[in-house]
Design an enzyme around this catalytic site. Structure first.
Site, PDB file in Angstrom:
ATOM      1  CG  HIS A  37       1.744  -3.617  -7.784  1.00  0.00           C
ATOM      2  ND1 HIS A  37       2.221  -4.264  -6.672  1.00  0.00           N
ATOM      3  CD2 HIS A  37       0.688  -2.871  -7.365  1.00  0.00           C
ATOM      4  CE1 HIS A  37       1.481  -3.927  -5.619  1.00  0.00           C
ATOM      5  NE2 HIS A  37       0.529  -3.081  -6.017  1.00  0.00           N
ATOM      6  CG  ASN A  84      -3.947  -4.580  -7.037  1.00  0.00           C
ATOM      7  OD1 ASN A  84      -4.341  -5.616  -7.572  1.00  0.00           O
ATOM      8  ND2 ASN A  84      -2.679  -4.404  -6.675  1.00  0.00           N
ATOM      9  CE  LYS A 142      -2.393  -5.403  -2.918  1.00  0.00           C
ATOM     10  NZ  LYS A 142      -1.187  -5.044  -2.220  1.00  0.00           N
ATOM     11  N   GLY A 157       0.480  -2.303   1.398  1.00  0.00           N
ATOM     12  CA  GLY A 157       0.050  -3.506   2.122  1.00  0.00           C
ATOM     13  C   GLY A 157       0.616  -3.612   3.524  1.00  0.00           C
ATOM     14  CD  GLU A 197       1.705  -6.683  -3.806  1.00  0.00           C
ATOM     15  OE1 GLU A 197       0.887  -7.194  -4.585  1.00  0.00           O
ATOM     16  OE2 GLU A 197       1.364  -6.023  -2.800  1.00  0.00           O
ATOM     17  CB  SER A 253      -1.471   1.434   3.878  1.00  0.00           C
ATOM     18  OG  SER A 253      -0.647   0.291   3.793  1.00  0.00           O
ATOM     19  CD  GLU A 289       0.755   1.451  -5.533  1.00  0.00           C
ATOM     20  OE1 GLU A 289      -0.318   1.547  -4.943  1.00  0.00           O
ATOM     21  OE2 GLU A 289       1.189   0.377  -5.965  1.00  0.00           O
TER      22      GLU A 289
HETATM   23  C1  PEP Z   1      -1.621  -1.762  -4.006  1.00  0.00           C
HETATM   24  O1  PEP Z   1      -1.974  -2.928  -4.125  1.00  0.00           O
HETATM   25  O2  PEP Z   1      -1.126  -1.149  -4.965  1.00  0.00           O
HETATM   26  C2  PEP Z   1      -1.785  -1.105  -2.713  1.00  0.00           C
HETATM   27  C3  PEP Z   1      -1.536   0.173  -2.596  1.00  0.00           C
HETATM   28  O3  PEP Z   1      -2.180  -1.917  -1.684  1.00  0.00           O
HETATM   29  P1  PEP Z   1      -2.630  -1.409  -0.208  1.00  0.00           P
HETATM   30  O4  PEP Z   1      -3.678  -0.343  -0.424  1.00  0.00           O
HETATM   31  O5  PEP Z   1      -3.171  -2.623   0.439  1.00  0.00           O
HETATM   32  O6  PEP Z   1      -1.418  -0.843   0.441  1.00  0.00           O
END
Ligand code: PEP
Length: 262
Positions: free
Chosen positions: A96, A11, A13, A174, A98, A214, A168
């Protein structure tokens, strides 16, 4: 797990402009080996999807949208629909954290997006997970339950075979905070039990469940080796070609590099 293909999603982003995205995809395509047991999916910013769809080798990478609107067309200024993305992407992220927490998407929006993706032949990746506050209040399993029911209401058993779930935890996305594997394992089991209650045992075993939060090249194997985890959703580490490729290599187990002419 019936389907033993791992899915690794990058991703990107809201990073990389058109030229940078194209260059980065080119760089990745030189590094990443195609394996029969790993599906690598890139989720760039919407702006670049059309041109990357012309550049990408679909045997090497699939494309995902990070977001889309659930109506197919009409007076929805600024939005892009799943109908418009049909044929350009193979997957679409839905819900997601976010989108839920910065843009206020509700379970109702998310349910409509899952349905829109399916009717437009795009596989929805339904993202679910608890916030730090919900976790500290012991609500992790309630959130998993509610977000699964909320996102999948009205989805038939046949349609469910198109859906991928990404667990997640919001506090791990993040932030650099790692969820310990035993915690992820318990959450993934809770997801599969919920799917079993809704759709039966076969569906609960065959649905693909990913972990994200992460994950780095160093921690990827800890999650990929967990029973019931079928892949990873990677944010930050997917923006570094070396790290992303290392993660893909860890997902690959059986030595089945695809022949060039396949
Ligand atoms: C994500 O964008 O879904 C994600 C898991 O980001 P990160 O790996 O940076 O935590």
């Amino acid at each position: 797990m019936v389907n033993n293909k791992k899915i690794i999603i990058g991703n990107w982003k809201m990073n990389l402009n058109m030229q940078e995205s194209s260059l980065y995809l080119h760089q990745l395509s030189k590094m990443v080996k195609t394996h029969r047991d790993v599906e690598v999916v890139i989720a760039p910013t919407t702006l670049t999807l059309q041109s990357l769809s012309l550049q990408v080798n679909l045997r090497q990478f699939k494309l995902a949208s990070q977001n889309f609107y659930w109506r197919d067309q009409g007076s929805y200024t600024g939005e892009v629909s799943a109908t418009q993305l049909r044929g350009i992407v193979q997957y679409g992220l839905v819900g997601h954290s976010e989108r839920r927490h910065i843009f206020g998407e509700t379970d109702k929006d998310i349910l409509s997006k899952v349905a829109a993706a399916i009717r437009n032949h795009i596989r929805p990746i339904l993202c679910i997970g608890e916030t730090a506050w919900e976790r500290s209040n012991g609500e992790t399993y309630d959130i998993i339950h509610d977000q699964l029911i909320g996102g999948l209401a009205n989805i038939t058993s046949d349609e469910l075979s198109q859906v991928v779930i990404a667990y997640e935890p919001v506090w791990a996305v993040g932030t650099g905070q790692n969820a310990v594997p035993t915690y992820v394992s318990a959450a993934v089991s809770a997801i599969r039990s919920q799917i079993e209650q809704l759709y039966g045992k076969v569906a609960s075993q065959s649905i693909q469940v990913l972990y994200g939060g992460s994950v780095t090249a160093d921690s990827a194997a800890d999650y990929l080796n967990l029973p019931g985890v079928d892949g990873l959703l990677i944010g930050g580490a997917s923006l570094n070609a070396y790290s992303f490729n290392e993660i893909i290599k860890k997902a690959h187990k059986d030595g089945s590099i695809m022949a060039e002419k396949d």
